[in-house]
Design an enzyme around this catalytic site. Structure first.
Site, short mmCIF file in Angstrom:
data_model
loop_
_atom_site.label_atom_id
_atom_site.label_comp_id
_atom_site.label_asym_id
_atom_site.label_seq_id
_atom_site.Cartn_x
_atom_site.Cartn_y
_atom_site.Cartn_z
N LEU A 63 0.81 -1.29 0.03
CA LEU A 63 0.16 -0.05 0.02
C LEU A 63 0.86 1.30 -0.04
O LEU A 63 0.27 2.45 0.46
CB LEU A 63 -1.02 -0.16 1.00
CG LEU A 63 -1.91 -1.11 1.29
CD1 LEU A 63 -2.88 -1.04 2.58
CD2 LEU A 63 -2.99 -1.27 0.14
N LYS A 117 7.58 3.06 -9.59
CA LYS A 117 7.51 3.24 -11.01
C LYS A 117 8.08 4.67 -11.65
O LYS A 117 7.98 4.88 -12.58
CB LYS A 117 6.41 2.70 -11.87
CG LYS A 117 5.09 3.45 -11.23
CD LYS A 117 4.05 3.45 -12.05
CE LYS A 117 2.83 4.36 -11.61
NZ LYS A 117 1.68 4.38 -12.41
N SER A 153 8.55 -3.21 -19.18
CA SER A 153 8.11 -1.96 -19.64
C SER A 153 8.78 -1.58 -21.00
O SER A 153 9.89 -2.19 -21.28
CB SER A 153 8.29 -0.95 -18.78
OG SER A 153 8.55 0.24 -19.21
N TYR A 166 15.02 3.35 -12.57
CA TYR A 166 13.71 2.60 -12.85
C TYR A 166 13.91 1.60 -14.16
O TYR A 166 13.58 0.33 -14.02
CB TYR A 166 12.72 3.57 -12.88
CG TYR A 166 11.49 2.98 -13.52
CD1 TYR A 166 10.70 2.16 -13.12
CD2 TYR A 166 11.16 3.28 -14.94
CE1 TYR A 166 9.45 1.46 -13.73
CE2 TYR A 166 10.08 2.68 -15.62
CZ TYR A 166 9.15 1.92 -15.04
OH TYR A 166 8.21 1.14 -15.62
N LYS A 172 13.75 -2.95 -14.48
CA LYS A 172 12.96 -3.55 -15.66
C LYS A 172 13.95 -4.29 -16.46
O LYS A 172 13.80 -5.69 -16.75
CB LYS A 172 12.14 -2.66 -16.48
CG LYS A 172 10.98 -1.99 -15.64
CD LYS A 172 10.22 -3.08 -15.30
CE LYS A 172 9.29 -2.32 -13.95
NZ LYS A 172 8.32 -3.45 -13.38
N PHE A 221 3.39 -0.54 -22.89
CA PHE A 221 3.44 0.92 -23.45
C PHE A 221 2.89 1.70 -22.51
O PHE A 221 3.23 1.45 -21.21
CB PHE A 221 2.99 1.03 -24.71
CG PHE A 221 4.20 0.03 -25.66
CD1 PHE A 221 4.29 -1.22 -25.56
CD2 PHE A 221 4.98 0.89 -26.46
CE1 PHE A 221 5.30 -1.92 -26.30
CE2 PHE A 221 5.98 0.18 -27.29
CZ PHE A 221 6.28 -1.04 -27.06
N ASN A 222 2.06 2.65 -22.89
CA ASN A 222 1.65 3.65 -21.93
C ASN A 222 0.34 3.48 -21.40
O ASN A 222 -0.71 3.95 -22.40
CB ASN A 222 1.83 5.16 -22.55
CG ASN A 222 3.25 5.58 -22.43
OD1 ASN A 222 4.18 5.03 -23.07
ND2 ASN A 222 3.55 6.76 -22.01
N ASN A 224 3.52 12.73 -12.41
CA ASN A 224 4.55 12.43 -13.26
C ASN A 224 4.20 12.53 -14.46
O ASN A 224 4.71 12.88 -15.62
CB ASN A 224 5.64 11.58 -12.91
CG ASN A 224 6.07 11.46 -11.89
OD1 ASN A 224 6.84 12.83 -11.28
ND2 ASN A 224 6.14 10.61 -10.82
N GLY A 271 15.52 13.23 -20.42
CA GLY A 271 15.35 11.72 -20.23
C GLY A 271 14.41 11.31 -21.40
O GLY A 271 13.93 9.93 -21.43
#
Ligand code: UD1
Length: 353
Positions: free
Chosen positions: A34, A86, A126, A151, A155, A193-194, A213, A311
């Protein structure tokens, strides 16, 4: 009923997947600390499905707690491992936290699974592993790029750890060192993907902590008056309107893909590891997402063009034909459905909080 452990099952993608699993007759146990979600999500899931999954509040990067948890649920058939931190920017500031949280938890989950003899895993990877690819769209064979932030590196390294686990299993099988009843490892790494949008009930959705973000929650919070203005990070990219392009996918389509992945692992013949791109297969620019939001909700959004975000890559979208071919899965929902459902979720939040 097959029992599935869903780590991170109160999070954004996790909660939508739990709904889909329950509606398809799976028995679900959620493990979540949580840290970026709320226990009340479980009640929302129960409201949608009529079934209340068990919630174990647990930090999976605590080895003792994690192994105890797997011992308690050693009858589980499979694990879907979403639980991870993430946020790209946060990972740059707190790399050790990211490596410990995302990698320790994976190691202990795998150890718990190994001991319980439960060796079917769906892992949340990802598209970040591709970086800025040379050729678009990206297939699963597109070379991975060195990670640009901790991050993304978690992955990439997680995928490597999983490949090594499978390799170790295959080597043991070849050498004949495994017990006769040893169940094979079956691992699917799903490269998201997104994901955006929310469940049509507007009872669950993305619940970012503090200032978002990501683009979609920033748009909905701006429209709701919680943020004054959306900044579009750069309009000087080499794309048709100058803003970056991503492959946005409805979170409910993504949830469907997890059920398809579970079914695929049960099909005869599959063992070892495989990778799937989960995207809609279309690229949309930031301005196109804003236009879709304005069109689907009938609202004007306050936004301005700002400088590039460090980035960020210029453009990426998926070739998702492998998932279509092997999993029998395809993203169905349109960009307008994504932006409208995200807005309905934001509206429901404004009413309840
Ligand atoms: C990032 C990560 C991705 C991760 C995802 C979820 C990378 C390269 N990308 O995706 O791996 O899974 O977050 O946390 O590691 N934008 C704006 N204004 C905003 C916010 C975003 O213009 O206020 C733009 C961005 O520049 C980008 C697009 O919207 O072009 C999408 O951004 P975002 O939602 O943050 O996702 P990614 O950066 O693609």
């Amino acid at each position: 009923m097959k029992k599935v452990i869903v780590t991170g099952g109160t999070g954004f993608i996790g909660s939508h997947t739990v709904v889909e699993l329950l509606q398809r007759g799976y028995d679900v146990v959620v493990a979540d600390d949580l840290s970026n979600s709320k226990a009340s999500v479980i009640d929302r899931i129960a409201e949608i499905t009529g079934e209340k999954p068990i919630l174990e509040i647990i930090d999976l990067s605590d080895r003792t707690a994690c192994l105890r948890f797997f011992k308690m649920h050693s009858d589980a058939d499979a694990v879907i491992h979403f639980a991870a931190a993430k946020a790209v920017g946060e990972s740059v500031l707190h790399p050790l936290h990211y490596y410990r949280n995302n990698l320790d938890s994976l190691l202990y989950v795998l150890e718990g699974m190994e001991k319980a003899g439960c060796r079917k895993l769906v892992y949340s990877s990802s598209c970040t592993v591709y970086g800025q690819p040379e050729h678009l769209p990206v297939t699963e064979d597109t070379p991975r790029q060195p990670a640009t932030c901790p991050y993304a590196n978690t992955k990439r390294v997680s995928e490597d750890i999983l490949a090594d686990v499978v390799h170790g299993y295959e080597a043991g099988k070849q050498k004949g060192t495994l017990e006769a009843d040893y169940k094979p490892w079956k691992i699917l790494a799903l490269r998201y993907f997104n994901p955006i949008g929310a469940h049509p009930s507007a009872l669950i959705g993305e619940l970012p902590n503090g200032v978002p973000n990501n683009l979609m929650p920033y748009i909905t919070q701006t429209a709701a008056g919680l943020r004054p203005c959306l900044q579009v990070f750069g309009d000087d990219y080499d794309t048709p309107d100058g803003t970056p392009i991503r492959d946005y996918i409805h979170v409910c389509d993504l949830a469907d893909a997890h059920v398809a992945a579970m079914e695929y692992m049960d099909k005869g013949g599959f063992e070892g590891m495989d990778y799937f791109n989960l995207g809609a297969g279309h690229g949309y620019s930031v301005l196109e997402v804003i236009q879709s939001f304005e069109r689907s909700t009938g609202q004007k959004l306050n936004y301005k063009i700002a400088g590039r975000r460090e980035g960020d890559i210029e453009q990426i979208w998926a070739d998702a034909s492998k998932a279509n071919r092997l999993l029998g899965w395809k993203a169905k929902r349109s960009l307008d459905e994504m932006t409208l459902s995200a807005w309905k979720w934001q509206e429901s939040l404004s009413k309840t909080i």
